[in-house]
Design a protein around this motif. Sequence first.
Motif, short mmCIF file in Angstrom:
data_model
loop_
_atom_site.label_atom_id
_atom_site.label_comp_id
_atom_site.label_asym_id
_atom_site.label_seq_id
_atom_site.Cartn_x
_atom_site.Cartn_y
_atom_site.Cartn_z
N LEU B 177 50.86 -10.04 20.23
CA LEU B 177 49.61 -10.01 21.00
C LEU B 177 48.57 -9.15 20.29
O LEU B 177 47.38 -9.49 20.26
N ALA B 178 49.03 -8.05 19.68
CA ALA B 178 48.11 -7.20 18.92
C ALA B 178 47.51 -7.99 17.76
O ALA B 178 46.31 -7.89 17.47
N ALA B 179 48.36 -8.82 17.10
CA ALA B 179 47.87 -9.64 16.00
C ALA B 179 46.84 -10.65 16.51
O ALA B 179 45.79 -10.86 15.90
N ALA B 180 47.17 -11.27 17.67
CA ALA B 180 46.26 -12.25 18.25
C ALA B 180 44.93 -11.60 18.62
O ALA B 180 43.85 -12.16 18.39
N TYR B 181 45.02 -10.38 19.19
CA TYR B 181 43.83 -9.62 19.60
C TYR B 181 42.96 -9.31 18.37
O TYR B 181 41.74 -9.52 18.38
N SER B 182 43.62 -8.85 17.28
CA SER B 182 42.86 -8.54 16.06
C SER B 182 42.25 -9.79 15.46
O SER B 182 41.09 -9.78 15.01
N ALA B 183 43.03 -10.89 15.46
CA ALA B 183 42.52 -12.13 14.88
C ALA B 183 41.31 -12.61 15.68
O ALA B 183 40.32 -13.09 15.11
N TRP B 184 41.39 -12.47 16.98
CA TRP B 184 40.29 -12.91 17.85
C TRP B 184 39.03 -12.12 17.54
O TRP B 184 37.93 -12.66 17.54
N LEU B 185 39.20 -10.83 17.26
CA LEU B 185 38.05 -9.99 16.93
C LEU B 185 37.62 -10.15 15.49
O LEU B 185 36.63 -9.56 15.05
N GLY B 186 38.41 -10.92 14.72
CA GLY B 186 38.13 -11.08 13.31
C GLY B 186 38.42 -9.81 12.53
O GLY B 186 37.77 -9.49 11.53
N ASN B 187 39.44 -9.08 13.00
CA ASN B 187 39.79 -7.79 12.44
C ASN B 187 40.85 -7.95 11.36
O ASN B 187 41.73 -8.81 11.48
N GLU B 188 40.82 -7.13 10.32
CA GLU B 188 41.78 -7.31 9.21
C GLU B 188 43.18 -6.80 9.55
O GLU B 188 44.12 -7.00 8.79
N LEU B 189 43.34 -6.10 10.71
CA LEU B 189 44.65 -5.57 11.10
C LEU B 189 45.64 -6.66 11.47
O LEU B 189 46.83 -6.38 11.65
N VAL B 190 45.15 -7.92 11.56
CA VAL B 190 46.03 -9.01 11.98
C VAL B 190 47.25 -9.13 11.07
O VAL B 190 48.36 -9.39 11.52
N THR B 191 47.08 -8.87 9.77
CA THR B 191 48.19 -8.98 8.82
C THR B 191 49.25 -7.92 9.12
O THR B 191 50.44 -8.21 9.15
N PHE B 192 48.77 -6.69 9.38
CA PHE B 192 49.69 -5.58 9.68
C PHE B 192 50.48 -5.85 10.95
O PHE B 192 51.72 -5.81 10.96
N PHE B 193 49.78 -6.17 12.04
CA PHE B 193 50.47 -6.43 13.31
C PHE B 193 51.36 -7.67 13.21
O PHE B 193 52.48 -7.68 13.71
N GLY B 194 50.84 -8.69 12.51
CA GLY B 194 51.59 -9.93 12.35
C GLY B 194 52.90 -9.68 11.60
O GLY B 194 53.95 -10.19 12.00
N PHE B 195 52.83 -8.85 10.55
CA PHE B 195 54.03 -8.55 9.77
C PHE B 195 55.11 -7.91 10.65
O PHE B 195 56.25 -8.33 10.66
N VAL B 282 50.82 -19.96 9.41
CA VAL B 282 49.77 -20.97 9.23
C VAL B 282 48.42 -20.37 9.58
O VAL B 282 47.42 -20.56 8.87
N GLY B 283 48.39 -19.61 10.70
CA GLY B 283 47.16 -18.97 11.14
C GLY B 283 46.64 -18.01 10.07
O GLY B 283 45.43 -17.92 9.83
N HIS B 284 47.57 -17.31 9.42
CA HIS B 284 47.19 -16.36 8.38
C HIS B 284 46.60 -17.11 7.18
O HIS B 284 45.57 -16.71 6.62
N ALA B 285 47.27 -18.23 6.80
CA ALA B 285 46.81 -19.01 5.64
C ALA B 285 45.44 -19.59 5.90
O ALA B 285 44.59 -19.63 5.00
N LEU B 286 45.20 -20.03 7.15
CA LEU B 286 43.91 -20.66 7.48
C LEU B 286 42.89 -19.63 7.95
O LEU B 286 41.76 -20.00 8.25
N ALA B 287 43.31 -18.36 8.04
CA ALA B 287 42.46 -17.29 8.60
C ALA B 287 41.91 -17.72 9.95
O ALA B 287 40.73 -17.56 10.25
N SER B 288 42.83 -18.32 10.77
CA SER B 288 42.40 -18.85 12.06
C SER B 288 42.23 -17.74 13.09
O SER B 288 42.98 -16.77 13.11
N ARG B 289 41.25 -17.90 13.99
CA ARG B 289 41.03 -16.91 15.05
C ARG B 289 41.98 -17.13 16.21
O ARG B 289 42.37 -16.19 16.88
N TRP B 290 42.28 -18.40 16.45
CA TRP B 290 43.02 -18.68 17.68
C TRP B 290 44.49 -19.04 17.48
O TRP B 290 45.25 -19.02 18.44
N LEU B 291 44.93 -19.36 16.25
CA LEU B 291 46.36 -19.70 16.07
C LEU B 291 47.31 -18.56 16.44
O LEU B 291 48.33 -18.79 17.07
N PRO B 292 47.00 -17.29 16.07
CA PRO B 292 47.89 -16.20 16.52
C PRO B 292 47.96 -16.12 18.04
O PRO B 292 49.01 -15.79 18.60
#
Lengths: 240, 326
Positions: B177-195, B282-292
């Motif tokens: 959820l943290a990754a999804a939240y960061s991705a939605w904000l367009g924040n670079e932390l998505v990779t960290f939380f996603g990992f 896939v979301g990471h590869a496409l830099a998608s906002r909503w896939l996470p």
Amino acid sequence: MTQLALVIDLNVCVGCHACVTSCKQWNTSGWAGPLADHNPYGAGPTGTFFNRVQTFEVGRFPATETLHFPKSCLHCEEPPCVPVCPTGASYKRPDNGVVLVDYDKCIGCKYCSWSCPYGAREYDELERVMKKCTLCIDRILDLTLPERERKPACVLACPTSARLFGDVHDPDSEVSIAIRERGGYALMPEWGTQPANHYLPRRKARLHIDPDELKRVDNPLRREDLTRYTGEEAVDDVAW
Amino acid sequence: MHPALSVLFLTTLIGAGQGLFLALYTGQLYALAQLLPAQGSGFYVGGSVLALGLLVLGLVASFFHLGRPERAWRTATKWRTSWLSREVIVLPAVMGLVALYGLAHALELTARPWFTLAGILPVDATLVVGLLGTLATFALYGATAMIYASVRFLPEWHSPLTVANFLLLGLASGFLLAAAYSAWLGNELVTFFGFWAVVATGLGLVTRGASLRRLGRIKPKSSPQTAIGIRHRTLVQIAQGATAGSFNTREFFHGASPATLQWVRRLFLMLVFPLPVLLLVVGHALASRWLPLVAFGVQYLGLLLERWSFFAEARHPQNLYYQGVA
């Protein structure tokens, strides 16, 4: 210390459900009541009971036997349902060992029922609290009743006296003697709950007769003595 | 056991809420160590509100499980013996600390450190509240899981694996959820939380897989013979003492067929573990906002099924007295 309990004689129980109905009647009208029923006169009646009689068939036809099995709270000496209660509504009385629920404290979370391997507790859908056998605590301790009536309703109702009531910690009580001398046992001993209630096993009134007892080897009447006596033998010579 | 919807929602919602809070605080610590770019207070405030919302929703769901929710305050009294009581104490504590954490960020207390530790680490209110919140969060994971793991009559639950599963699956859900939240904000932390979401999901697969393997090997302690005390191999129940069922036939049976149990198990194994990871990658590869976000939703659905299966697969010894239902 006193530990009040029931001893149920499976050898005598005829499965008439008199204990079930008298329990329901007493407890729905008194301190623990009402014991709510849902759809009592409809197609699928269901409700809260403290005591149920179940029936099992032992063996395979034709060598079968029907077993009526009255089932209620066993008032364990180590009740697993008590420590899990988050509010302290479930408790074991220190003076007589009866396990009770304080219906004013119970929040109806049903957690105690998960911690009872016997399924002795029933949730009341109307009162929204957990209920269970009280051993008719409001009856057995009521000093205004004549002494012979200070027993649980189920015990008084049983037409075959299959239910005994007393202190299982007193070695000379009727229940202790019954457990000791008639093979009383506890249910699911593997959990270490030490149920106070005991059951007396079924026994066959079958007499074992050895063939020897029917046919004595030295029985003088075994065979008619056809010897013609001519005076050489006396009665004293016959082997007895 | 009968899976009650209220409990399924309670355990999954607070699991995700706690995980999200831990993710936020971990992110803050990493940023403090300058391993991650520092975030503005808005990021933490939004995240804390989200985590608090999940915790509140979980608490609301739990009230539907109680017959007398107005007496719920009484549950705090038996914390010495009851895990349920302990959970009821720790849950509001976690909610309070998460709220304080968000509030401290909203007031930008990070700019006003109380003291500096070892000359390099400025300790402010958010750091202290976050640490207390972390401790409380772990205690809550433990208390929630121990409610089930401490029921010794249910061997399916009575295992340390239950605690591991509640912890790891909650962490996975929260970090996702943290990754999804960061991705939605367009924040670079998505990779960290996603990992870390993927790591927790992987570890969760190990422990949940182990608990499923364990399920198949459990030998019930009780039998019909010990239940009624008759030594005979053939014991058939003729009557259960109730015309149309009782509390015992409703609370301890799920009513689903073995085939349903099987497909729920397969479905949750797909929805909780491989699918969200795939969506995240896939979301990471496409830099998608909503896939996470979709990944989180899919995993949450899977976790609901996982909890359903957790309940349904537990067989209570009292069922021996109700063979007609089983």
